[in-house]
Design an enzyme around this catalytic site. Structure first.
Site, PDB file in Angstrom:
ATOM      1  N   LYS A   1       0.826 -22.245 -75.900  1.00  0.00           N
ATOM      2  CA  LYS A   1       2.409 -22.321 -75.724  1.00  0.00           C
ATOM      3  C   LYS A   1       2.358 -22.872 -73.944  1.00  0.00           C
ATOM      4  CE  LYS A   1       5.247 -19.679 -73.349  1.00  0.00           C
ATOM      5  NZ  LYS A   1       5.960 -20.782 -72.914  1.00  0.00           N
TER       6      LYS A   1
ATOM      7  N   GLU B   1      -6.092 -16.312 -65.170  1.00  0.00           N
ATOM      8  CA  GLU B   1      -6.242 -16.724 -63.755  1.00  0.00           C
ATOM      9  C   GLU B   1      -4.753 -16.696 -63.214  1.00  0.00           C
ATOM     10  OE1 GLU B   1      -5.632 -19.149 -61.261  1.00  0.00           O
ATOM     11  OE2 GLU B   1      -5.758 -20.862 -62.695  1.00  0.00           O
TER      12      GLU B   1
ATOM     13  N   CYS C   1      -2.257 -22.562 -57.420  1.00  0.00           N
ATOM     14  CA  CYS C   1      -2.588 -21.124 -57.508  1.00  0.00           C
ATOM     15  C   CYS C   1      -3.657 -20.760 -56.135  1.00  0.00           C
ATOM     16  CB  CYS C   1      -3.098 -20.322 -58.716  1.00  0.00           C
ATOM     17  SG  CYS C   1      -4.268 -21.594 -59.622  1.00  0.00           S
TER      18      CYS C   1
END
Length: 479
Positions: free
Chosen positions: A184, A258, A292
Site C-alpha cells: 500500500k 523503519e 527520516c
C-alpha cells in the site's frame, strides 16, 4: 554587472510520461475498481493540479489482494532462485529503460526536484532490484542456514517521501526470497507504485506475486491486521509504527519498522568547512528535509561555530527554490498541505520558545506548498525544534566543546536512526562513531545510500534492517 551567475529555466518535459485520468487497484495481475467504487484524487504539490483519480481500497479489496498473493505464493516460492532472479533482473532493466518517465512522474506526484528523482532515486531503485536479483539463487550462502524458507505473504506499507525507492527496498528482497507481496503506497503519492504494477506486467511477473492497493490509513490497517499476512514491513512515522506494533502484538507475524529520526550532524574544529557545509545542506535540505534520516540537528564545535554558520547561511542563500521539474531547482515543494501545516506549527513553536530563526531569502510560488530553507540558532536540548522530528527544511544548530559532550548531545534523543561526523582524523571518526547510538553513521558525507548496506535504527526509530544481506533475514524463516 550581475552579482551572481543567472540560470535560465531548464524544465524537464512532462510529455515523457502519460498519466491516465484514472487508475484502479492492481490485484492478481489486473487493474480493477475498488469493491465499493470509492476513488480519491492525487494532487501535484508544486501546483495543486489534480494529476489523476485513483481507486480507494477498502477491507474487501485487502481480502482479494491477500488471497491473490496467497494463491501465487505456492508456485512463486517453489521456483528455483535462478528463475526468480530472471524476473528481478528484468524488472531492474525495465526501470532503467523507463527511468526518465518515472523520474518525471515522481517529481510531479511528490514535489521533489527532478535532479533528485533522476540522479538519486531512480538509479537506486534499479540498483536494489539488481542487487537482490543476485541474491535469489544464493540464499543458502547468506548466513541464515541451509535452505532458508520464505515466510509467505508480505504486507508492506510505504511513505510518501521516497515512494518508488521505498517500494524497491521492500519488494525486491521479498521477491528474491520467494515471498509474495501486497503493497500500500501513501495516499498522496500513489502513481509511481501503479506505474510499477505496469512494469510487473511488462516483465511477465506471474499474476498475484505483486499486488498494489492505493488508499488511506484504513486500508493499511486492514492489511497489517489481516490474519493471512505473515510479514509486515512499514516505513513511516513513529506514531503509526507504534500503532502497528500494538496491532500485531500476540500474533506470529514478523515485522520490520523503519520510523522517525532526529539525526545529529557533528562538525569538529578540524573539519574541512566547505565540504562540511555541503554535507550539512545535503543532510537536511535534500528532499526538502522530508527524510527520516535527515541531519536535522547540527552540532558544531564552539571554536568554529561562527565560521560554519557564516558559510552555511551564504550557501543557503544560493539555493534555488521553485518548479521541481526545472533541472536547476534545489528545493522543491512540500508534499502536502497537511505536512506544510505541521512544519509551520513546529517552526512557530521554536520561535515562541526563544530560538532564533533565520530563513534563506527566496520568493515562494503563489500556488502549491512551499517552505523556505530555515535554521534555528540559540537552540538548547530543551527546545521542541531540537527534540521533535519536523520532517521539513528546518535545521536546529547547537554547539559543543568536547567530543564527549558532542556524543552526549547527539544521543540525547528518543530516536536513533542516523548521524554524521566531520573531521580529518580517522581515529576520531572511529572513536565517536562507536559511541553514537544510531543505525547509520556517515563520515565526511551524509545521505549516501547503497543497496549492499543495511539501514535501520534504534529506540523510537524502529527495529530491523533493510538493504544488504541483513535485509534478507526479515523475509526468511530462519528459526
Amino acid at each position: 554587472m550581475a552579482s551572481a551567475f543567472e540560470y535560465a529555466p531548464a524544465p524537464e518535459s512532462r510529455s515523457v510520461v502519460d498519466i491516465a485520468p484514472s487508475y484502479g487497484l492492481f490485484i492478481d495481475g489486473e487493474f480493477t475498481d475498488a469493491a465499493d467504487g470509492k476513488v480519491f484524487k492525487t494532487v501535484s504539490p508544486s501546483s495543486e493540479e489534480v494529476l489523476s483519480e485513483v481507486a480507494q481500497a477498502g477491507a474487501e479489496d485487502v481480502e482479494r489482494a491477500v488471497k491473490a498473493a496467497r494463491r501465487a505464493f505456492e508456485k512463486w516460492s517453489a521456483l528455483p532462485g535462478s528463475e526468480r532472479a530472471k524476473y528481478l533482473f528484468r524488472i531492474a532493466r525495465i526501470i532503467q529503460e523507463r527511468s526518465r518517465e518515472l523520474a518525471v512522474l515522481e517529481t510531479l506526484d511528490n514535489g521533489k526536484p527532478i535532479r533528485e528523482t533522476r540522479d538519486a532515486d531512480l538509479p537506486l531503485v534499479a540498483a536494489h532490484f539488481f542487487y537482490y536479483a543476485g541474491w535469489a539463487d544464493k540464499l543458502d550462502h547468506a548466513g541464515y542456514g541451509a535452505n532458508p524458507r520464505p515466510l509467505g505473504v508480505a504486507g508492506q506499507v510505504i511513505p510518501w517521501n521516497f515512494p518508488l525507492l521505498m517500494l524497491a527496498w521492500k519488494i525486491a528482497p521479498a521477491l528474491a526470497t520467494g515471498n509474495t507481496v501486497v503493497l500500500k503506497p501513501a495516499e498522496t503519492t500513489p502513481l509511481s507504485a501503479l506505474f510499477f504494477a505496469d512494469i510487473c506486467r511488462q516483465a511477465g511477473l506471474p499474476r498475484g506475486v505483486v499486488n498494489i492497493l492505493t488508499g488511506y490509513g484504513d486500508a493499511g490497517a486492514a492489511l497489517v491486521g489481516h490474519p493471512d499476512v505473515n510479514k509486515v514491513a512499514f516505513t513511516g512515522s513513529t506514531a503509526v509504527g507504534k500503532a502497528i506494533a500494538r496491532q500485531i502484538a500476540g500474533t506470529d507475524k514478523r515485522v520490520t519498522l523503519e520510523l522517525g529520526g532526529k539525526g545529529a550532524n557533528i562538525v569538529f574544529d578540524d573539519a574541512p568547512i566547505d565540504q562540511a557545509v555541503e554535507g550539512i545542506v545535503t543532510g537536511i535540505f535534500f528532499n526538502q528535509g522530508q527524510v527520516c534520516c535527515a541531519g536535522s540537528r547540527l552540532l558544531v564545535q564552539e571554536s568554529v561555530q561562527d565560521e560554519v554558520l557564516h558559510a552555511l547561511k551564504r550557501r543557503l542563500s544560493t539555493l534555488r527554490l521553485g518548479d521541481p521539474l526545472d533541472k536547476n531547482t534545489d528545493i522543491g515543494a512540500i508534499n502536502s498541505a497537511e505536512q506544510l501545516s505541521r512544519i509551520t506549527a513546529l517552526v512557530e513553536t521554536g520561535e515562541a520558545e526563544g530560538a532564533e530563526r533565520w530563513s534563506a531569502p527566496c520568493e515562494l510560488p503563489s500556488s502549491g506548498y512551499w517552505f523556505a530553507p530555515t535554521l534555528f540558532t540559540n537552540v538548547t536540548q530543551a527546545h521542541t525544534v531540537a527534540r521533535d522530528e519536523i520532517f521539513g527544511p528546518v535545521l536546529s544548530v547547537l554547539s559543543f566543546r568536547t567530543p564527549d559532550e558532542a556524543v552526549a548531545k547527539a544521543n540525547n534523543t528518543q530516536y536513533g536512526l542516523s548521524a554524521g561526523i566531520w573531521t580529518e582524523k580517522g581515529s576520531r571518526i572511529l572513536a565517536v562513531a562507536g559511541k553514537l547510538r544510531a543505525g547509520v553513521v556517515w563520515a565526511n558525507t551524509f545521505n549516501k545510500f547503497d543497496p549492499t548496506s543495511p539501514f535501520g535504527g534504534y529506540k523510537e526509530s524502529g527495529f530491523g534492517r533493510e538493504g544488504g544481506r541483513h535485509g534478507l533475514e526479515a523475509y526468511l524463516d530462519v528459526r
